[in-house]
Design a protein around this motif. Structure first.
Motif, PDB file in Angstrom:
ATOM      1  N   LEU A 354       0.843  -1.210   0.000  1.00  0.00           N
ATOM      2  CA  LEU A 354       0.000   0.000   0.000  1.00  0.00           C
ATOM      3  C   LEU A 354       0.874   1.255   0.000  1.00  0.00           C
ATOM      4  CD1 LEU A 354      -2.570   1.579   0.012  1.00  0.00           C
ATOM      5  CD2 LEU A 354      -2.958   0.945   2.399  1.00  0.00           C
ATOM      6  N   ILE A 355       1.939   1.233   0.799  1.00  0.00           N
ATOM      7  CA  ILE A 355       2.856   2.383   0.794  1.00  0.00           C
ATOM      8  C   ILE A 355       3.475   2.568  -0.594  1.00  0.00           C
ATOM      9  CG2 ILE A 355       5.051   3.245   1.718  1.00  0.00           C
ATOM     10  CD1 ILE A 355       4.258   1.778   4.396  1.00  0.00           C
ATOM     11  N   TYR A 356       3.893   1.436  -1.204  1.00  0.00           N
ATOM     12  CA  TYR A 356       4.485   1.423  -2.553  1.00  0.00           C
ATOM     13  C   TYR A 356       3.506   2.042  -3.548  1.00  0.00           C
ATOM     14  CZ  TYR A 356       6.279  -0.929  -6.845  1.00  0.00           C
ATOM     15  OH  TYR A 356       6.751  -1.227  -8.103  1.00  0.00           O
ATOM     16  N   ALA A 357       2.246   1.665  -3.437  1.00  0.00           N
ATOM     17  CA  ALA A 357       1.224   2.173  -4.372  1.00  0.00           C
ATOM     18  C   ALA A 357       0.915   3.645  -4.099  1.00  0.00           C
ATOM     19  CB  ALA A 357      -0.043   1.327  -4.267  1.00  0.00           C
ATOM     20  N   ALA A 375      -2.102  15.903  -1.562  1.00  0.00           N
ATOM     21  CA  ALA A 375      -1.828  16.245  -0.157  1.00  0.00           C
ATOM     22  C   ALA A 375      -2.353  15.140   0.766  1.00  0.00           C
ATOM     23  CB  ALA A 375      -2.484  17.584   0.188  1.00  0.00           C
ATOM     24  N   TYR A 376      -3.550  14.680   0.451  1.00  0.00           N
ATOM     25  CA  TYR A 376      -4.171  13.618   1.265  1.00  0.00           C
ATOM     26  C   TYR A 376      -3.325  12.360   1.256  1.00  0.00           C
ATOM     27  CZ  TYR A 376      -7.540   9.912   2.428  1.00  0.00           C
ATOM     28  OH  TYR A 376      -8.160   8.826   2.969  1.00  0.00           O
ATOM     29  N   LEU A 377      -2.883  11.955   0.073  1.00  0.00           N
ATOM     30  CA  LEU A 377      -2.110  10.728  -0.064  1.00  0.00           C
ATOM     31  C   LEU A 377      -0.742  10.868   0.596  1.00  0.00           C
ATOM     32  CD1 LEU A 377      -2.942   9.849  -3.803  1.00  0.00           C
ATOM     33  CD2 LEU A 377      -3.971   8.866  -1.727  1.00  0.00           C
ATOM     34  N   THR A 378      -0.206  12.044   0.506  1.00  0.00           N
ATOM     35  CA  THR A 378       1.110  12.288   1.112  1.00  0.00           C
ATOM     36  C   THR A 378       1.028  12.116   2.622  1.00  0.00           C
ATOM     37  OG1 THR A 378       1.624  13.820  -0.686  1.00  0.00           O
ATOM     38  CG2 THR A 378       3.006  13.951   1.295  1.00  0.00           C
ATOM     39  N   VAL A 381       0.811   8.378   3.364  1.00  0.00           N
ATOM     40  CA  VAL A 381       2.059   7.629   3.190  1.00  0.00           C
ATOM     41  C   VAL A 381       2.991   7.868   4.378  1.00  0.00           C
ATOM     42  CG1 VAL A 381       3.663   9.114   1.890  1.00  0.00           C
ATOM     43  CG2 VAL A 381       3.417   6.704   1.269  1.00  0.00           C
ATOM     44  N   GLU A 382       2.943   9.108   4.881  1.00  0.00           N
ATOM     45  CA  GLU A 382       3.794   9.419   6.042  1.00  0.00           C
ATOM     46  C   GLU A 382       3.317   8.652   7.269  1.00  0.00           C
ATOM     47  OE1 GLU A 382       3.617  13.678   6.178  1.00  0.00           O
ATOM     48  OE2 GLU A 382       4.943  13.868   4.415  1.00  0.00           O
ATOM     49  N   THR A 383       2.020   8.652   7.484  1.00  0.00           N
ATOM     50  CA  THR A 383       1.449   7.949   8.634  1.00  0.00           C
ATOM     51  C   THR A 383       1.768   6.458   8.569  1.00  0.00           C
ATOM     52  OG1 THR A 383      -0.413   9.466   8.464  1.00  0.00           O
ATOM     53  CG2 THR A 383      -0.701   7.565   9.930  1.00  0.00           C
ATOM     54  N   LEU A 418      11.119  -2.515  -1.256  1.00  0.00           N
ATOM     55  CA  LEU A 418      10.559  -1.967  -2.499  1.00  0.00           C
ATOM     56  C   LEU A 418       9.704  -0.732  -2.226  1.00  0.00           C
ATOM     57  CD1 LEU A 418       9.566  -5.298  -4.312  1.00  0.00           C
ATOM     58  CD2 LEU A 418      11.502  -3.792  -4.853  1.00  0.00           C
ATOM     59  N   ALA A 419       9.071  -0.713  -1.061  1.00  0.00           N
ATOM     60  CA  ALA A 419       8.236   0.437  -0.694  1.00  0.00           C
ATOM     61  C   ALA A 419       9.068   1.592  -0.157  1.00  0.00           C
ATOM     62  CB  ALA A 419       7.197   0.008   0.342  1.00  0.00           C
ATOM     63  N   GLU A 420      10.383   1.345  -0.046  1.00  0.00           N
ATOM     64  CA  GLU A 420      11.303   2.383   0.436  1.00  0.00           C
ATOM     65  C   GLU A 420      10.866   2.960   1.776  1.00  0.00           C
ATOM     66  OE1 GLU A 420      13.040   4.516  -3.355  1.00  0.00           O
ATOM     67  OE2 GLU A 420      10.971   3.915  -3.733  1.00  0.00           O
ATOM     68  N   VAL A 421      10.483   2.045   2.666  1.00  0.00           N
ATOM     69  CA  VAL A 421      10.089   2.454   4.015  1.00  0.00           C
ATOM     70  C   VAL A 421      11.332   2.937   4.783  1.00  0.00           C
ATOM     71  CG1 VAL A 421       9.232   1.562   6.230  1.00  0.00           C
ATOM     72  CG2 VAL A 421       8.047   1.001   4.090  1.00  0.00           C
ATOM     73  N   LEU A 422      12.452   2.284   4.544  1.00  0.00           N
ATOM     74  CA  LEU A 422      13.726   2.711   5.121  1.00  0.00           C
ATOM     75  C   LEU A 422      14.528   3.447   4.046  1.00  0.00           C
ATOM     76  CD1 LEU A 422      14.684  -0.664   6.900  1.00  0.00           C
ATOM     77  CD2 LEU A 422      13.333   1.255   7.811  1.00  0.00           C
ATOM     78  N   ASP A 423      15.600   4.108   4.474  1.00  0.00           N
ATOM     79  CA  ASP A 423      16.442   4.719   3.436  1.00  0.00           C
ATOM     80  C   ASP A 423      17.253   3.629   2.742  1.00  0.00           C
ATOM     81  OD1 ASP A 423      18.741   4.114   4.915  1.00  0.00           O
ATOM     82  OD2 ASP A 423      18.694   6.058   5.945  1.00  0.00           O
ATOM     83  N   LYS A 424      17.943   4.004   1.672  1.00  0.00           N
ATOM     84  CA  LYS A 424      18.590   3.005   0.820  1.00  0.00           C
ATOM     85  C   LYS A 424      19.609   2.170   1.599  1.00  0.00           C
ATOM     86  CE  LYS A 424      21.061   2.494  -3.557  1.00  0.00           C
ATOM     87  NZ  LYS A 424      21.550   3.154  -4.791  1.00  0.00           N
ATOM     88  N   GLU A 425      20.386   2.816   2.455  1.00  0.00           N
ATOM     89  CA  GLU A 425      21.436   2.115   3.192  1.00  0.00           C
ATOM     90  C   GLU A 425      20.821   1.126   4.187  1.00  0.00           C
ATOM     91  OE1 GLU A 425      24.397   1.756   2.468  1.00  0.00           O
ATOM     92  OE2 GLU A 425      24.991   0.638   4.264  1.00  0.00           O
ATOM     93  N   ALA A 426      19.793   1.570   4.884  1.00  0.00           N
ATOM     94  CA  ALA A 426      19.123   0.683   5.854  1.00  0.00           C
ATOM     95  C   ALA A 426      18.451  -0.488   5.135  1.00  0.00           C
ATOM     96  CB  ALA A 426      18.096   1.476   6.663  1.00  0.00           C
ATOM     97  N   SER A 427      17.913  -0.188   3.983  1.00  0.00           N
ATOM     98  CA  SER A 427      17.290  -1.239   3.168  1.00  0.00           C
ATOM     99  C   SER A 427      18.329  -2.271   2.759  1.00  0.00           C
ATOM    100  CB  SER A 427      16.660  -0.637   1.914  1.00  0.00           C
ATOM    101  OG  SER A 427      15.491   0.072   2.251  1.00  0.00           O
TER     102      SER A 427
END
Lengths: 527, 527
Positions: A354-357, A375-378, A381-383, A418-427
């Motif tokens: 869902l975050i990815y989408a 704005a709503y979707l942003t 995604v943050e939440t 894939l959803a990039e929940v973490l930054d690239k290095e943490a991923s």
């Protein structure tokens, strides 16, 4: 696939979208393929499914032989083909005083022409097993088999003639069909021949699945699934470039949502466009991400404008499943596919998908100037990203967890990357940890392996990604794949989620992605 | 039938005769037949073959039901039909996510839809057993089965659908076909209802065998045999009066004799006119007698002139087998059919059949003014008649004998009567003696029973003839015949010369003669 469903679903039909889809009906390219040899199969424990193919003679020898009751032969077409089979059959001996009764059996793999279909005991329909039994009243005759088959091997069994005549076969042909224009594809020409081979087999797999729609598998289920479409589209953009077929299929899904506006997981196209009554959390969201991918490649604003409503609605519906704590509600039923795995908890990967989408929907909203939605979707995604890190992250294990049991699966980690929940290095570290720790809840399909490979490429773990491609898809080739398979578990090569490997599809859309990965992430190395 | 044959036979083709035959291709009359009930079959030792039909509901109820994997039903069309079957099939439940795999089995008799064809162990081809297995990819659909079937009962077995849908059937139809114009037939209107019934069933039998040619049986062998043609023509003259079909079939036989000029025992008409490589002493002679019968009815001199050469040649060839003593040479192989009986010696009846044919050839020669041939044939008939009385008559037994073992069979006596070797009174006594003594070598087919019945009528034994018709053909009706059977032995109702009664034909041309006998020999009683 087969899931829970609602036969009383109501379909809200959009005739304008249907017209657009119909107008995009693809041209079908045809090619005549002839068998190249006569073979037999023998048992061999060292070979997948236990069956080895042994050549007995050239195909040209076939016409010189004749066959009576109880006799049979197997033709090897030398490649995977999807198409319509015809042949000439002639009587040998006295004028035929009875019909010819003959059975044809088609196999993508040797096992299908070696083990009797009567031994099939799986839970999905045996009607997918490819065979045809005919009576031929008039001889000589040209036999045109009635259905489209997906195969490399064709077994012919003479059930009966009479005591007075045998039969002989010649001009055996398969009129192969595809909506893929093979002349559009440039060779990869990588220095590593195995990567070239992976690319070629991927492309052949995609080619044989590209028909009137992007089919999931030309043997089974022969229809348009959103999860497969998404990956086929990605492979198509870097190979055949039949972008209109992607557009057609998106319009088809948008034509027949249910009364909530949700798009179905898969579609039937005959006798008319009919949505299946199966709805999957992840697959519906892939409508939105597939539209995003399509727009990235084509910049086709008109389509984006028309299909945005449907794409946005999938996000809205998915968000309805998000609890106040920002986490997707778990459920005991299979509302989200993720992978063929009986024990896999779907919450974690669904949260990630869902975050990815959402991220792709935000991009599309921005493109369309839909500032309110953006704005709503942003905000969402943050939440949800924060919630994932707060509620699903197990710091001690270094993994994301899923469900009440806090299950640690490969699928959850891969999709969080894939959803990039973490930054690239943490991923990157998460994936390294995954490859070392190897959690028990693993991966069963090329579909899931694709996502791991893509995650590795995205985080710069190129060597690991290539290693995975060579080991997994390369393993299929070593095991005899002419096209990539629906299912492959290197540790359990007989694996089938259907209870019997005879019904597995050995040319399957979701397995065609090595060409996409190689051509997307290795493009600097291309000649 | 299946006999010794010569696959290397040379055919001397007459294109002019073939053109004439082609020009006489009959009009095919069509009628739409619907089933009238759904039935099941149960075992019952008191019923022929051990199977009883039990109605379960009206056909109209069928459309309200749905069927899943492993379920089946049987439709009873209420009459014997020959034609092309179609039906609508619709999915019930979720959209169909797999093909329908379905098997259709057709039975002229209940046994054929009750016992599995896999149990068939006879020596002629199992490919005659009427079944069709289909995969239906698109649902709903109209299924049109590919072949012509001959049946009253149709079993439908659902081999598989999927867990998500069942199927329902409606508008089941048989497009019945025949080249018989039923409007040509006047009712018999005899005071005895059983004789009317025998007449009706005979006519229906003939109707269902009349197609592009006079077929022997629409289930099996579906082709033109001379022995059957002769009797069908006789029944046709007093009912449908499609005399052009007889003419067509005579021209077809005359088109493709072998290099000796002998006409074959049977013909294939597709893909082109092909003579079988089976030659029978008696059947070839029936070309001549069938031409005689045709001319008696039509006075078609042009056809007689054209076909006389072929007719005369059959007599010449048969005479080559006559020894100096005036008797047909015996032989260990089956060069003469006579009846399906493993122990029957063919010499005696063949002697009689040649005399029978000679007499008719003499009549035709006279009609044509061929005086030389007439004189020659007259001499031959006298010699052979005298020889029969001298060498084959056993005064003590009061019977004609056959072969080295001096076998006394029903067939020899019957044919000697039909050939009028004795005078009418002596013939009558011979038959009376036959009915009392009942020699061991009996009769196995309606074909042979026909000749006995005709012999009784000819000698004025009308009451005995009627009794025979009622007992034998009436017995078939009592045992459930909608059309008369190829084989019927009241003492052994399971009898089959093929090793298994599943393959027997239950609508067979040579059994259709009661209408000919009743309408020919009882015409003074007709209303």
């Amino acid at each position: 696939m087969s899931f829970q469903s609602d036969p009383n679903q109501k379909v809200i039909r959009n005739p304008l979208f249907e017209e657009k889809a119909d107008a995009l009906k693809p041209k079908i390219y045809q090619e005549t393929i002839t068998p190249n040899r006569v073979v037999k199969t023998i048992t061999n424990e060292d070979i997948i499914h236990g069956w080895e193919v042994v050549p007995t003679e050239d195909y040209q020898q076939l016409a010189t032989q004749s066959f009576g009751k109880g006799e049979s032969f197997i033709l090897d077409f030398g490649q995977h083909v999807v198409g319509y089979v015809s042949m000439n059959v002639s009587p040998v001996g006295s004028p035929p005083d009875a019909p010819l009764h003959v059975r044809f059996t088609f196999g993508e793999m040797p096992v299908e022409v070696s083990e009797p279909f009567s031994s099939y005991d799986g839970w999905i329909s045996s009607s997918w097993l490819q065979e045809e039994t005919l009576h031929v009243d008039v001889l000589p005759n040209k036999i045109k088999l009635p259905r489209r088959y997906s195969f490399r091997y064709m077994k012919v069994e003479i059930l009966d003639t009479s005591q007075k005549f045998n039969v002989s076969f010649n001009e055996v042909r398969c009129q192969a069909v595809t909506s893929a224009d093979v002349s559009n594809v440039k060779q990869l020409n990588h220095e590593d021949p195995l990567l070239n081979k992976l690319d070629e087999v991927s492309i052949k797999t995609l080619q044989d699945c590209m028909q009137d729609v992007f089919e999931d598998g030309p043997k089974r289920d022969r229809r348009l699934w959103l999860g497969d479409l998404r990956l086929q589209a990605l492979a198509n953009y870097v190979t055949f470039k039949n972008n209109d077929l992607v557009k057609r299929n998106l319009y088809q899904f948008a034509t027949v949502p249910n009364e909530n506006g949700q798009v179905t997981a898969n579609l039937f196209v005959e006798p008319t466009l009919i949505p299946d009554d199966t709805f999957l959390f992840d697959y519906s969201l892939f409508f939105t991400t597939t539209l995003f991918d399509y727009y990235q490649v084509t910049k086709d604003k008109e389509t984006l404008v028309e299909l945005w409503g449907t794409a946005y609605r999938q996000i809205e519906l998915a968000l309805e499943r998000v609890k106040d704590n920002g986490i997707v509600k778990d459920d005991s039923s299979w509302w989200s596919f993720i992978d063929w795995h009986p024990d896999l908890n779907k919450q974690g990967p669904s949260q990630a998908i869902l975050i990815y989408a959402l991220k792709r929907a935000i991009n599309l909203a921005n493109e369309l100037g839909e500032t309110e939605e953006e704005a709503y979707l942003t905000l969402k995604v943050e939440t949800m990203t924060m919630a994932a890190k707060t509620h699903l992250w197990n710091e001690k294990a270094g993994f994301f967890v899923s469900g009440e049991s806090k299950q640690i699966s490969w699928a959850t980690q891969v999709w969080m990357v894939l959803a990039e929940v973490l930054d690239k290095e943490a991923s990157r570290k998460l994936l390294q940890n995954l490859l070392v720790e190897k959690p028990e809840i693993g991966m069963n399909t090329p579909y899931m392996y694709h996502h791991l490979a893509e995650a590795l490429f995205l985080t710069g773990e190129t060597e690991e990604a290539i290693k995975l491609l060579k080991h997994y898809w390369g393993g299929m080739i070593k095991d005899g794949a002419d096209t990539f398979w629906e299912l492959y578990n290197p540790e359990d090569k007989e694996f089938s989620p259907y209870g019997n490997h005879l019904i597995n599809s050995f040319c399957h859309a979701w397995s065609c992605t090595p060409t996409y990965l190689l051509r997307t992430f290795l493009d600097t190395r291309q000649s």
